[in-house]
Write a protein that holds these residues in place. Structure first.
Motif, mmCIF file in Angstrom:
data_model
loop_
_atom_site.group_PDB
_atom_site.id
_atom_site.type_symbol
_atom_site.label_atom_id
_atom_site.label_comp_id
_atom_site.label_asym_id
_atom_site.label_seq_id
_atom_site.Cartn_x
_atom_site.Cartn_y
_atom_site.Cartn_z
ATOM 1 N N LEU A 248 -8.052 57.038 7.731
ATOM 2 C CA LEU A 248 -8.724 56.103 8.618
ATOM 3 C C LEU A 248 -8.635 54.664 8.129
ATOM 4 N N ILE A 249 -8.340 54.474 6.838
ATOM 5 C CA ILE A 249 -8.201 53.135 6.265
ATOM 6 C C ILE A 249 -6.856 53.059 5.554
ATOM 7 N N ASP A 250 -6.193 51.941 5.705
ATOM 8 C CA ASP A 250 -4.927 51.739 5.015
ATOM 9 C C ASP A 250 -5.157 51.745 3.504
ATOM 10 N N SER A 251 -4.340 52.522 2.785
ATOM 11 C CA SER A 251 -4.524 52.643 1.328
ATOM 12 C C SER A 251 -4.373 51.316 0.611
ATOM 13 N N PHE A 252 -3.669 50.350 1.201
ATOM 14 C CA PHE A 252 -3.414 49.074 0.540
ATOM 15 C C PHE A 252 -4.407 47.984 0.955
ATOM 16 N N HIS A 253 -5.406 48.337 1.755
ATOM 17 C CA HIS A 253 -6.402 47.339 2.121
ATOM 18 C C HIS A 253 -7.147 46.885 0.868
ATOM 19 N N ASP A 343 -17.364 39.490 14.898
ATOM 20 C CA ASP A 343 -16.580 39.764 16.096
ATOM 21 C C ASP A 343 -16.148 41.224 16.083
ATOM 22 N N SER A 344 -16.613 41.988 17.061
ATOM 23 C CA SER A 344 -16.309 43.426 17.099
ATOM 24 C C SER A 344 -15.094 43.743 17.959
ATOM 25 N N VAL A 345 -14.367 42.710 18.394
ATOM 26 C CA VAL A 345 -13.237 42.918 19.294
ATOM 27 C C VAL A 345 -11.905 42.541 18.659
ATOM 28 N N SER A 346 -11.877 41.442 17.922
ATOM 29 C CA SER A 346 -10.607 40.957 17.367
ATOM 30 C C SER A 346 -10.072 41.911 16.310
ATOM 31 N N GLN A 347 -8.798 41.733 15.975
ATOM 32 C CA GLN A 347 -8.169 42.590 14.982
ATOM 33 C C GLN A 347 -8.622 42.209 13.578
ATOM 34 N N SER A 348 -8.279 43.085 12.640
ATOM 35 C CA SER A 348 -8.577 42.843 11.235
ATOM 36 C C SER A 348 -8.025 41.492 10.809
ATOM 37 N N ASN A 349 -8.814 40.738 10.049
ATOM 38 C CA ASN A 349 -8.377 39.396 9.655
ATOM 39 C C ASN A 349 -8.014 39.300 8.176
ATOM 40 N N ARG A 350 -8.004 40.433 7.479
ATOM 41 C CA ARG A 350 -7.634 40.397 6.068
ATOM 42 C C ARG A 350 -6.272 41.065 5.913
ATOM 43 N N SER A 351 -5.330 40.363 5.337
ATOM 44 C CA SER A 351 -3.960 40.854 5.258
ATOM 45 C C SER A 351 -3.865 42.042 4.315
ATOM 46 N N VAL A 352 -3.003 42.971 4.693
ATOM 47 C CA VAL A 352 -2.691 44.122 3.857
ATOM 48 C C VAL A 352 -1.272 43.940 3.348
ATOM 49 N N PHE A 353 -1.124 43.816 2.033
ATOM 50 C CA PHE A 353 0.184 43.575 1.434
ATOM 51 C C PHE A 353 0.713 44.867 0.834
ATOM 52 N N TYR A 354 1.885 45.263 1.299
ATOM 53 C CA TYR A 354 2.520 46.474 0.791
ATOM 54 C C TYR A 354 3.490 46.128 -0.326
ATOM 55 N N ASN A 355 3.645 47.093 -1.233
ATOM 56 C CA ASN A 355 4.628 46.933 -2.295
ATOM 57 C C ASN A 355 5.215 48.301 -2.605
ATOM 58 N N ASP A 356 6.163 48.319 -3.509
ATOM 59 C CA ASP A 356 6.800 49.577 -3.877
ATOM 60 C C ASP A 356 6.035 50.314 -4.967
ATOM 61 N N ARG A 357 4.892 49.786 -5.350
ATOM 62 C CA ARG A 357 4.098 50.430 -6.385
ATOM 63 C C ARG A 357 2.897 51.131 -5.723
ATOM 64 N N LEU A 358 1.788 51.187 -6.442
ATOM 65 C CA LEU A 358 0.588 51.861 -5.932
ATOM 66 C C LEU A 358 -0.428 50.827 -5.458
ATOM 67 N N PRO A 359 -1.365 51.235 -4.584
ATOM 68 C CA PRO A 359 -2.433 50.307 -4.190
ATOM 69 C C PRO A 359 -3.172 49.784 -5.414
ATOM 70 N N ALA A 360 -3.360 48.473 -5.462
ATOM 71 C CA ALA A 360 -3.870 47.835 -6.678
ATOM 72 C C ALA A 360 -5.315 48.204 -6.983
ATOM 73 N N ASN A 361 -6.109 48.509 -5.968
ATOM 74 C CA ASN A 361 -7.545 48.713 -6.172
ATOM 75 C C ASN A 361 -7.968 50.184 -6.203
ATOM 76 N N THR A 362 -7.007 51.081 -6.235
ATOM 77 C CA THR A 362 -7.296 52.509 -6.356
ATOM 78 C C THR A 362 -6.816 53.000 -7.703
#
Length: 578
Positions: A248-253, A343-362
């Motif tokens: 339900l949540i992107d692993s890289f958020h 705002d409960s309508v607009s899209q997510s405003n925090r960028s999700v940056f992907y890399n070839d490694r692992l999610p930094a905060n997990t």
């Protein structure tokens, strides 16, 4: 004149159902006659499983993918009893399902009929009583319509799950005029319960004053997931998911800290402890063993908990909570977001940056093993690699055993921007944890949406139980990649015995070349022994064409999957004496 089977199918068409999964037989024949008539006019079609348990799993996969009710059926006797495990699995995970089993004719009850499952024989209606939301015998043709609508209402209500109709041969065969089967569907479905004003105000007061909040998204938070992400971003709240909520949540958020509970991450546990969270807000989770890390009192289960669910059964387990809220999480958090100026309508405003490694905060148990391509294939490497190269629209299923342990911990979720807010492409059958679940479920899921690839990770033990359903995928030309983790062992049991100090017994399996078996069935297959061989495979090409494919992956059986919380529960009752 048509039969009662036609009546059932016409009502199911009103619900948008396209398939019935089952295995035919004598006592269910009138229903299959109706299915044949339906198929000829372009209506609901029968898909034949190889075993009734597989049919129930297929119905579950169809329901998971479409949000509609899944339908499975069987003949009397062993056909009905074979359905039980699949029905129990759907019950444990709250999957809406209509289960139709045949009975011998009413006037032959108690006379020793062939495959007699009446109340005076092998009483199958009674067997289904404890794994269904609604369970009844249709003892007269006039009952069928009313009980069918009641069954659908229960299956798709706020406590979703299977509903079972036992239908005798003569009742199913009963003739009705064709003009009686075009009634509208008045079952009680597709409804949301609004939280009370008092509950909404109480939740708002708690959240408004809290400095540090961690959200826990369970499977019941799906429709609210995008809204919860926006709220977390606006308030700088941390987020974790339960094992069933993974996806339900992107692993890289940047605010995501991983999975809490069964096979979860220590970073998620840290995000729930008192120094990180003044409040823990659990949404749409039952607070069972797998979602609480074996009922850990230092994380979710404390007076810091706010528990929100549409399902009242979920809330019965949070007696220690500061606040419990019965109602739709989406409706609740729409109100809270508006009150907090988010705002409960607009899209997510925090960028999700992907890399070839692992999610930094997990924080992963063995991060260095995620990229280790030396020697036999490691579960950590396999999941990391496959989660990176599979297209973002791939539906992924993890079977019971090492597969779902590796998958929960090491599979990284990529949610595309155009993904439906309530959708989840990561699936585990963790409520009942039936071996072979993912095999049948993947067939139902691929049937529901043949335009998207499905990847099923299963173990060699599970495949030996249920692998014959691959021929159903072949017959239906379904895009399924079956990945068999082959270590010639019941791996999860074997590691559990070692970690808990048990006897090393009964877990070895013979060395089997599953790729040869698949080829004998007419299925494209490959035997993979190294990550170099994996890299040479055109996985994206395989997933872009119709028809099943099997990968027989020889994995390193010495790698220990993340079993910590499960072992803690298994050994907690062991008494030691000095």
């Amino acid at each position: 004149m048509l039969g009662n089977g036609d009546l059932i199918l016409r009502y199911l068409e009103h619900l948008g159902v396209e398939y019935v999964f089952g295995v035919p037989g004598g006592s269910i024949e009138p229903f299959y006659d109706a299915l044949a008539r339906s198929e000829r006019r372009g209506g609901i079609r029968a898909i034949t499983a190889r075993h009734e348990t597989g049919a129930a799993f297929m119905a579950e996969g169809y329901a998971r993918e479409t949000g509609k009710i899944g339908v499975c059926c069987s003949t009397a006797g062993p056909g009905a009893t074979n359905l039980l495990t699949g029905v129990a699995s759907a019950y444990a995970d709250g999957i809406p399902m209509l289960v139709i089993t045949a009975q011998t004719a009413l006037d032959r009850f108690g006379q020793g009929s062939f495959q007699d499952t009446s109340c005076t024989g092998i009483h199958t209606v009674e067997m289904f009583a404890k794994c269904t939301r609604y369970n009844t015998l249709i003892s007269h043709p006039a009952q069928l319509e009313t009980k069918l609508l009641q069954a659908v209402s229960h299956a798709m209500g706020n406590q979703p799950g299977p509903a079972h109709l036992g239908i005798p041969l003569d009742v199913m065969r009963h003739r009705i005029p064709a003009n009686e089967i075009d009634a509208t569907l008045n079952a009680f479905t597709n409804h949301e319960v609004a939280p009370s004003d008092h509950s909404t105000k109480s939740a708002l007061n708690e959240l408004e004053s809290a400095r540090k909040v961690t959200l826990v998204l369970g499977e019941g938070a799906s429709e609210a997931s995008e809204l919860l992400v926006r709220l977390a971003e606006a308030r700088d709240w941390l987020m974790v998911t339960t094992p069933r909520g993974k996806g339900l949540i992107d692993s890289f958020h940047p605010l995501y800290r991983g999975v809490f509970g069964f096979a979860g991450h220590e970073s998620a546990s840290d995000a729930l402890r008192e120094d990180s969270a003044d409040l823990v807000v659990a949404i749409g989770t039952a607070l069972d063993e797998v979602s609480t890390s074996g009922w850990d009192p230092t994380t979710i289960l404390s007076e810091r908990l706010i528990h929100i669910s549409n399902n009242p059964v979920d809330l019965s387990r949070s007696t220690m909570a500061r606040l419990v809220v019965l109602g739709s999480p989406k409706l609740l958090f729409e109100s809270i977001s508006n009150a907090l100026g988010v705002d409960s309508v607009s899209q997510s405003n925090r960028s999700v940056f992907y890399n070839d490694r692992l999610p930094a905060n997990t924080r992963f148990d063995d991060p260095e093993k995620c990229f280790d391509r030396s020697g036999p294939i490691k579960g950590q490497t396999l999941m990391t690699y496959m989660s990176r190269i599979c297209p973002q629209n791939t539906r992924v299923l993890m079977d019971a055993g090492n597969s779902f342990l590796w998958g929960i911990h090491y599979w990284n979720i990529h949610r595309p921007m155009n993904m439906h807010p309530g959708a989840n492409h990561f699936h585990i059958g963790l409520g009942f944890a039936a071996m072979g679940w993912a095999i049948g479920t993947s067939v139902g899921m691929a049937s529901a949406n043949p335009d998207h690839p499905v990847v099923c990770f299963t173990g060699d033990g599970s495949y030996l139980m249920a692998g014959q359903e691959l021929t159903t995928a072949l017959q239906e030309n379904l895009n399924i990649l079956m990945v068999v983790l082959n270590d010639s062992s019941l791996g999860m049991v074997s590691h559990g015995q070692k970690l808990s100090g048990g006897e090393q017994l009964a877990t070895r399996l013979p060395r089997v070349d599953f790729s040869m078996i698949a080829r004998a069935l007419g299925v494209e297959s490959y035997r993979i022994e190294t990550m170099e061989q994996f890299a040479d495979l055109d996985i994206k090409g395989i997933l872009s064409r119709p028809g099943p494919c099997l990968l027989d992956v020889i994995v390193d059986g010495d790698q220990v999957p993340p079993l910590g919380s499960r072992i803690k529960v298994l050994t907690s009752s062991i008494q030691t004496h000095e």
